[in-house]
Design a protein around this motif. Structure first.
Motif, short mmCIF file in Angstrom:
data_model
loop_
_atom_site.label_atom_id
_atom_site.label_comp_id
_atom_site.label_asym_id
_atom_site.label_seq_id
_atom_site.Cartn_x
_atom_site.Cartn_y
_atom_site.Cartn_z
N SER A 88 -0.21 37.80 6.76
CA SER A 88 0.54 37.78 5.51
C SER A 88 -0.19 38.52 4.39
O SER A 88 0.43 38.92 3.41
CB SER A 88 0.84 36.35 5.07
N GLU A 114 18.43 38.40 -2.42
CA GLU A 114 17.73 37.80 -1.28
C GLU A 114 17.55 36.30 -1.48
O GLU A 114 17.77 35.50 -0.56
CB GLU A 114 16.37 38.46 -1.06
N ASP A 162 4.97 36.91 -0.74
CA ASP A 162 5.47 38.29 -0.81
C ASP A 162 4.78 38.97 -1.98
O ASP A 162 5.11 38.74 -3.13
CB ASP A 162 6.99 38.27 -1.00
N GLU A 215 4.15 42.53 -1.86
CA GLU A 215 4.19 43.92 -1.41
C GLU A 215 3.97 44.92 -2.53
O GLU A 215 3.30 45.94 -2.35
CB GLU A 215 5.55 44.20 -0.74
N ALA A 243 2.69 36.43 11.54
CA ALA A 243 4.05 36.65 12.01
C ALA A 243 4.10 36.63 13.54
O ALA A 243 3.07 36.65 14.22
CB ALA A 243 4.57 37.99 11.50
N ARG A 278 5.05 41.93 3.89
CA ARG A 278 5.09 40.48 3.97
C ARG A 278 5.57 40.02 5.35
O ARG A 278 6.13 40.79 6.12
CB ARG A 278 6.05 39.93 2.92
N ILE A 279 5.37 38.73 5.61
CA ILE A 279 6.05 38.09 6.73
C ILE A 279 7.48 37.80 6.28
O ILE A 279 7.71 37.37 5.15
CB ILE A 279 5.32 36.79 7.12
N SER A 280 8.42 38.03 7.14
CA SER A 280 9.83 37.86 6.79
C SER A 280 10.13 36.41 6.40
O SER A 280 9.77 35.47 7.11
CB SER A 280 10.70 38.25 8.00
N ASN A 281 10.81 36.26 5.26
CA ASN A 281 11.26 34.93 4.86
C ASN A 281 12.22 34.34 5.89
O ASN A 281 12.21 33.12 6.14
CB ASN A 281 11.97 35.00 3.51
N GLU A 282 13.05 35.18 6.48
CA GLU A 282 13.98 34.70 7.50
C GLU A 282 13.22 34.16 8.70
O GLU A 282 13.62 33.14 9.29
CB GLU A 282 14.92 35.83 7.93
N GLU A 283 12.12 34.83 9.07
CA GLU A 283 11.33 34.35 10.20
C GLU A 283 10.75 32.97 9.91
O GLU A 283 10.77 32.08 10.77
CB GLU A 283 10.20 35.33 10.51
#
Length: 298
Positions: A32, A118, A75, A77, A26, A84-89
């Protein structure tokens, strides 16, 4: 050009589409997966000390090679406790490089209705094209009804569900395999998903050791099930996989590397030595993925 004046993906310019690459780090430096699980994977792939490229670095790497790449994280978690690393990122990073990067996301099925919301938001607001599932790491069987509302949303949205299948290097050699159960990645468990969601486009990721024949059977029987060739050097592909790729599944087999642990340079060099018919090579390297991803008119 896209709405922001950035170059959009030019299919004619591309030599290949890699449908399987990972965002492993990230912006804030978080990985991740845990260092223990990543360390096992690096040992398994003989990739100790490999760089974990940023999304921008991944874009530069593929742009230099005139390739496009599907990018996602995992993801997990619920099962691992690791954020997780953000999906948005990931999606926003891909949106900065639309000429070479195609965003996928990953939503842990254990998140229930929140995960469904989501998924819808990621497709509708962030242009996500598909979702990565890793049943062994996420700790669920693909045919578990818990995941069905998520599949229903992905099918309705016209997105792709990509399932890890077969053995995984994640957790290999760690006591108890790091708690990762290989049985969840039997491709026959995805056959139920293909039956119950007949319009859902599915990718079975990797040569599915020790279930290669099962994966070939599912992909041959179910019209929307494909196979990607990531995670292995082509010189180790089982002979029946090569035979089906050359014949019955020539329109349903996809190039994937598993970058960064396996680079497309290494993969393609070994693929050049594989006995694949000349007319099938471009289908595997680009044409099949372009059609599946909706990059063509057909």
């Amino acid at each position: 050009m896209d709405l922001n004046g950035r170059a959009a993906l030019d299919l004619d310019r591309l030599t290949a589409i890699d449908v399987h690459t990972h965002a492993e780090i990230a912006k804030d430096g978080r990985l991740s997966l845990s260092p223990e699980l990543f360390g096992a994977s690096e040992e398994y792939f003989k990739a100790q000390g490999h760089r974990r490229p940023t999304i921008a670095e991944t874009a530069a790497y593929y742009r230099e090679r005139r390739m496009a790449a599907v990018v996602f994280t995992v993801d997990a978690e619920h099962a691992t406790g690791h954020p997780r690393i953000s999906n948005e990122e990931v999606a926003e990073g891909c949106a900065e490089h639309p000429d070479v990067l195609i965003p996928f996301a990953s939503v842990d099925p254990h998140k229930g209705r929140a995960g469904v919301r989501e998924a819808r938001r990621l497709v509708q607001e962030h242009g996500v094209r598909g979702f990565k599932f890793h049943p062994s790491i996420q700790g669920f069987a693909p045919d578990d009804r818990m995941a069905y509302p998520l599949y229903e949303a992905i099918e309705e949205l016209g997105a792709i569900a990509l399932f890890h299948t077969g053995q995984t290097g994640i957790g290999a050699g760690v006591p108890g395999g790091g708690g990762i159960r290989l049985k969840y990645s039997d491709p026959m468990l995805v056959d139920d998903v293909a039956v119950d969601f007949p319009e859902l486009r599915i990718i079975l990721a990797h040569p599915s050791f020790p279930w290669q024949d099962e994966a070939l059977a599912v992909a041959t029987h179910k019209p929307h099930v494909h196979i990607d060739l990531s995670g292995w050097s082509p010189k180790y592909f089982p002979p029946q996989l090569v035979r089906y790729a050359n014949s019955l599944l020539k329109d349903k087999v996809l190039f994937g590397s598993d970058y960064p642990v396996i680079t497309p340079d290494r993969w393609l060099a070994d693929f050049d030595e594989l006995e694949i018919k000349p007319e099938v090579r471009p289908r595997i390297l680009k044409d099949n993925a372009a059609r599946l991803l909706g990059l063509t008119g057909s």
